[in-house]
Design an enzyme around this catalytic site. Structure first.
Site, mmCIF file in Angstrom:
data_model
loop_
_atom_site.group_PDB
_atom_site.id
_atom_site.type_symbol
_atom_site.label_atom_id
_atom_site.label_comp_id
_atom_site.label_asym_id
_atom_site.label_seq_id
_atom_site.Cartn_x
_atom_site.Cartn_y
_atom_site.Cartn_z
ATOM 1 N N ILE A 1 0.916 -1.331 -0.017
ATOM 2 C CA ILE A 1 0.141 -0.059 -0.040
ATOM 3 C C ILE A 1 1.168 1.162 -0.019
ATOM 4 O O ILE A 1 1.411 1.477 0.982
ATOM 5 C CB ILE A 1 -1.035 0.026 1.058
ATOM 6 C CG1 ILE A 1 -1.595 -1.287 1.262
ATOM 7 C CG2 ILE A 1 -1.796 1.386 1.205
ATOM 8 C CD1 ILE A 1 -2.540 -1.542 -0.005
ATOM 9 N N PRO A 2 1.181 1.754 -1.209
ATOM 10 C CA PRO A 2 2.452 2.776 -1.436
ATOM 11 C C PRO A 2 2.150 4.038 -0.999
ATOM 12 O O PRO A 2 2.183 5.012 -1.436
ATOM 13 C CB PRO A 2 2.231 2.782 -2.917
ATOM 14 C CG PRO A 2 0.810 2.708 -3.327
ATOM 15 C CD PRO A 2 0.378 1.630 -2.278
ATOM 16 N N CYS A 3 2.458 4.241 0.674
ATOM 17 C CA CYS A 3 2.319 5.622 1.359
ATOM 18 C C CYS A 3 3.652 6.358 0.771
ATOM 19 O O CYS A 3 3.852 7.520 0.837
ATOM 20 C CB CYS A 3 2.261 5.343 2.674
ATOM 21 S SG CYS A 3 3.437 4.186 3.518
ATOM 22 N N HIS A 4 4.635 5.740 0.105
ATOM 23 C CA HIS A 4 5.898 6.250 -0.256
ATOM 24 C C HIS A 4 5.599 7.198 -1.248
ATOM 25 O O HIS A 4 6.487 8.071 -1.702
ATOM 26 C CB HIS A 4 7.174 5.131 -0.550
ATOM 27 C CG HIS A 4 6.601 4.283 -1.672
ATOM 28 N ND1 HIS A 4 5.869 3.055 -1.337
ATOM 29 C CD2 HIS A 4 6.962 4.113 -2.942
ATOM 30 C CE1 HIS A 4 5.848 2.526 -2.596
ATOM 31 N NE2 HIS A 4 6.424 3.102 -3.369
ATOM 32 N N ARG A 5 4.395 6.837 -2.050
ATOM 33 C CA ARG A 5 4.218 7.813 -3.063
ATOM 34 C C ARG A 5 3.447 9.059 -2.756
ATOM 35 O O ARG A 5 3.151 9.823 -3.879
ATOM 36 C CB ARG A 5 3.291 6.852 -4.140
ATOM 37 C CG ARG A 5 4.153 5.693 -4.573
ATOM 38 C CD ARG A 5 3.255 4.832 -5.796
ATOM 39 N NE ARG A 5 3.965 3.555 -6.092
ATOM 40 C CZ ARG A 5 3.408 2.325 -6.412
ATOM 41 N NH1 ARG A 5 2.169 2.463 -6.285
ATOM 42 N NH2 ARG A 5 4.058 1.450 -6.643
#
Length: 170
Positions: free
Chosen positions: A137-141
């Site tokens: 779940i790409p919270c880094h984006r």
């Protein structure tokens, strides 16, 4: 016996703790099992999940395989079953995070607008910070409205690495 299954995966950005419940990923945290064990037991108790923790690479083999493919630039999307445990608002934010495509970034405001809560930018940031399934779940984006990299649970160096891996514009 009901249990949470875990596996400590050694990735290019350090140890990642993978946790599964009923064949679904429920947590992917930075750090070792030892780093996360107490917090994991507290979290499990909060959501009435088992607090028995059993190590199993086999249970988490598909997650490990897909993470390896991702880190080798052979995978852009994940096809892993997961379940979120959090508030209704947090789950809404995390689902919106899941929609952010590989190689792209957006702001907290973009996420707030996508869930019809444009004034909840700070709350979106708080939910983003509590994302239980990092990377997949790409919270880094998610970046600041001004295009700057802002906080990341694993550290900004890991966020930079992941965005560079994806060739994302930040």
């Amino acid at each position: 016996m009901e249990a949470l299954y875990y596996y400590q995966y050694e990735s290019p950005i350090g140890s990642l703790l993978l946790v599964s419940y009923q064949q679904k990923l429920v947590s992917l945290q930075f750090g070792t099992f030892e780093d996360n064990e107490k917090e994991l037991i507290t979290w499990a108790g909060k959501y009435n999940l088992p607090t028995v923790l059993l190590e199993s690479k086999q249970v988490l083999a598909k997650v490990v395989q897909q993470l390896e493919e991702y880190f080798n630039n052979d995978r852009k999307t994940f096809s892993i079953e997961y379940t979120f445990y959090g508030t209704t608002f947090q789950r809404k934010v995390w689902q919106a995070l899941a929609e952010v495509s590989y190689g792209t970034t957006c702001s907290y405001l973009d996420i707030a607008q996508s869930i019809d809560a444009p004034k909840a930018v700070r709350a979106v940031g708080g939910a983003n910070n509590k994302n239980p399934i990092s990377i997949i779940i790409p919270c880094h984006r998610i970046i600041g409205k001004n295009g700057k990299l802002v906080g990341y649970g694993g550290g900004l160096d890991k966020k930079e690495y992941l965005l560079a891996l994806e060739n994302a514009e930040a």
